[in-house]
Design a protein around this motif. Structure first.
Motif, mmCIF file in Angstrom:
data_model
loop_
_atom_site.group_PDB
_atom_site.id
_atom_site.type_symbol
_atom_site.label_atom_id
_atom_site.label_comp_id
_atom_site.label_asym_id
_atom_site.label_seq_id
_atom_site.Cartn_x
_atom_site.Cartn_y
_atom_site.Cartn_z
ATOM 1 N N TYR A 48 0.835 -1.209 0.000
ATOM 2 C CA TYR A 48 0.000 0.000 0.000
ATOM 3 C C TYR A 48 0.873 1.264 0.000
ATOM 4 C CZ TYR A 48 -3.111 3.644 1.706
ATOM 5 O OH TYR A 48 -3.791 4.806 1.860
ATOM 6 N N MET A 49 1.887 1.264 0.849
ATOM 7 C CA MET A 49 2.752 2.442 0.952
ATOM 8 C C MET A 49 3.479 2.730 -0.368
ATOM 9 S SD MET A 49 2.230 3.647 3.942
ATOM 10 C CE MET A 49 3.543 4.837 4.043
ATOM 11 N N TYR A 50 3.818 1.685 -1.100
ATOM 12 C CA TYR A 50 4.528 1.858 -2.371
ATOM 13 C C TYR A 50 3.604 1.751 -3.584
ATOM 14 C CZ TYR A 50 8.883 1.832 0.184
ATOM 15 O OH TYR A 50 9.908 2.158 1.039
ATOM 16 N N ARG A 51 2.297 1.729 -3.297
ATOM 17 C CA ARG A 51 1.275 1.667 -4.351
ATOM 18 C C ARG A 51 1.520 0.508 -5.329
ATOM 19 N NH1 ARG A 51 1.824 7.371 -3.503
ATOM 20 N NH2 ARG A 51 -0.159 8.279 -2.893
ATOM 21 N N LYS A 52 1.771 -0.657 -4.770
ATOM 22 C CA LYS A 52 2.020 -1.860 -5.565
ATOM 23 C C LYS A 52 0.919 -2.878 -5.299
ATOM 24 C CE LYS A 52 5.962 -0.490 -7.183
ATOM 25 N NZ LYS A 52 6.123 -0.177 -8.572
ATOM 26 N N PRO A 53 0.501 -3.602 -6.322
ATOM 27 C CA PRO A 53 -0.490 -4.662 -6.100
ATOM 28 C C PRO A 53 0.161 -5.825 -5.342
ATOM 29 C CG PRO A 53 0.274 -4.707 -8.354
ATOM 30 C CD PRO A 53 0.898 -3.499 -7.714
ATOM 31 N N TYR A 54 -0.641 -6.575 -4.646
ATOM 32 C CA TYR A 54 -0.112 -7.722 -3.914
ATOM 33 C C TYR A 54 -1.198 -8.775 -3.754
ATOM 34 C CZ TYR A 54 -2.615 -6.273 0.279
ATOM 35 O OH TYR A 54 -3.598 -5.956 1.171
ATOM 36 N N LEU A 55 -0.759 -9.953 -3.459
ATOM 37 C CA LEU A 55 -1.670 -11.060 -3.205
ATOM 38 C C LEU A 55 -1.081 -11.886 -2.077
ATOM 39 C CD1 LEU A 55 -4.045 -12.984 -3.992
ATOM 40 C CD2 LEU A 55 -2.409 -14.107 -5.520
ATOM 41 N N VAL A 56 -1.889 -12.205 -1.106
ATOM 42 C CA VAL A 56 -1.468 -13.068 -0.013
ATOM 43 C C VAL A 56 -2.339 -14.315 -0.059
ATOM 44 C CG1 VAL A 56 -1.273 -13.311 2.491
ATOM 45 C CG2 VAL A 56 -0.765 -11.111 1.422
ATOM 46 N N ILE A 57 -1.703 -15.466 -0.150
ATOM 47 C CA ILE A 57 -2.424 -16.738 -0.135
ATOM 48 C C ILE A 57 -2.156 -17.392 1.210
ATOM 49 C CG2 ILE A 57 -2.634 -19.031 -1.159
ATOM 50 C CD1 ILE A 57 -1.704 -17.757 -3.804
ATOM 51 N N ARG A 58 -3.204 -17.630 1.937
ATOM 52 C CA ARG A 58 -3.071 -18.241 3.262
ATOM 53 C C ARG A 58 -4.032 -19.416 3.374
ATOM 54 N NH1 ARG A 58 0.385 -15.565 6.929
ATOM 55 N NH2 ARG A 58 -0.134 -17.465 8.028
ATOM 56 N N THR A 59 -3.690 -20.321 4.236
ATOM 57 C CA THR A 59 -4.541 -21.456 4.538
ATOM 58 C C THR A 59 -4.767 -21.479 6.038
ATOM 59 O OG1 THR A 59 -3.617 -22.711 2.701
ATOM 60 C CG2 THR A 59 -4.744 -23.962 4.393
ATOM 61 N N MET A 60 -5.990 -21.721 6.444
ATOM 62 C CA MET A 60 -6.272 -21.835 7.870
ATOM 63 C C MET A 60 -5.548 -23.068 8.402
ATOM 64 S SD MET A 60 -8.154 -19.230 8.376
ATOM 65 C CE MET A 60 -8.858 -19.478 9.990
ATOM 66 N N SER A 61 -4.670 -22.872 9.361
ATOM 67 C CA SER A 61 -3.843 -23.972 9.835
ATOM 68 C C SER A 61 -4.239 -24.492 11.203
ATOM 69 C CB SER A 61 -2.372 -23.532 9.876
ATOM 70 O OG SER A 61 -2.224 -22.418 10.739
ATOM 71 N N ASP A 62 -5.032 -23.724 11.914
ATOM 72 C CA ASP A 62 -5.426 -24.159 13.252
ATOM 73 C C ASP A 62 -6.625 -23.342 13.696
ATOM 74 O OD1 ASP A 62 -4.457 -21.751 14.932
ATOM 75 O OD2 ASP A 62 -2.683 -22.289 13.771
ATOM 76 N N ALA A 63 -7.155 -23.697 14.852
ATOM 77 C CA ALA A 63 -8.348 -23.014 15.360
ATOM 78 C C ALA A 63 -8.020 -21.962 16.413
ATOM 79 C CB ALA A 63 -9.318 -24.039 15.950
ATOM 80 N N ALA A 64 -6.744 -21.595 16.543
ATOM 81 C CA ALA A 64 -6.304 -20.597 17.523
ATOM 82 C C ALA A 64 -6.809 -20.925 18.915
ATOM 83 C CB ALA A 64 -6.729 -19.189 17.095
ATOM 84 N N ASP A 65 -6.610 -22.158 19.315
ATOM 85 C CA ASP A 65 -7.024 -22.586 20.646
ATOM 86 C C ASP A 65 -5.869 -23.321 21.323
ATOM 87 O OD1 ASP A 65 -6.950 -25.020 19.345
ATOM 88 O OD2 ASP A 65 -9.124 -25.288 19.330
ATOM 89 N N ASP A 66 -6.153 -24.020 22.387
ATOM 90 C CA ASP A 66 -5.097 -24.678 23.152
ATOM 91 C C ASP A 66 -4.409 -25.804 22.379
ATOM 92 O OD1 ASP A 66 -5.631 -22.958 25.246
ATOM 93 O OD2 ASP A 66 -7.037 -24.332 26.195
ATOM 94 N N ALA A 67 -4.975 -26.271 21.286
ATOM 95 C CA ALA A 67 -4.377 -27.325 20.471
ATOM 96 C C ALA A 67 -3.725 -26.768 19.203
ATOM 97 C CB ALA A 67 -5.432 -28.364 20.095
ATOM 98 N N ALA A 68 -3.530 -25.469 19.132
ATOM 99 C CA ALA A 68 -3.027 -24.832 17.912
ATOM 100 C C ALA A 68 -1.669 -25.375 17.492
ATOM 101 C CB ALA A 68 -2.960 -23.313 18.091
ATOM 102 N N ASP A 69 -0.753 -25.565 18.436
ATOM 103 C CA ASP A 69 0.572 -26.074 18.075
ATOM 104 C C ASP A 69 0.482 -27.443 17.425
ATOM 105 O OD1 ASP A 69 1.908 -23.828 19.014
ATOM 106 O OD2 ASP A 69 2.122 -24.655 21.027
#
Length: 79
Positions: free
Chosen positions: A32-53
């Protein structure tokens, strides 16, 4: 990395958010600061709970395969 149910519940309560991303936010801000397009590809890897690791370790190979498949398809479509 969120691995505490209390922190997760606070984020959901305060922001109605159900997913977080740290690295993608940094990339997006720099683009955004450099006015460049970008794409981030992410996959949900955990449920952000006590078993996340544990769930992250079990999911990493599938996540890598899925992300690679998306990129390969994008490259195929750009030809």
């Amino acid at each position: 990395f969120i691995s505490d149910k209390g922190v997760k519940d606070a984020i959901v309560s305060e922001f109605a958010g159900y997913a977080t991303v740290m690295e993608g936010a940094a990339i997006g801000h720099a683009a955004y600061m450099y006015r460049k397009p970008y794409l981030v590809i992410r996959t949900m890897s955990d449920a952000a709970d006590d078993a996340a690791d544990t769930s992250y370790d079990n999911f990493i190979d599938e996540a890598a395969h899925t992300s690679a498949s998306i990129i390969l398809k994008m490259l195929e479509l750009s030809e």
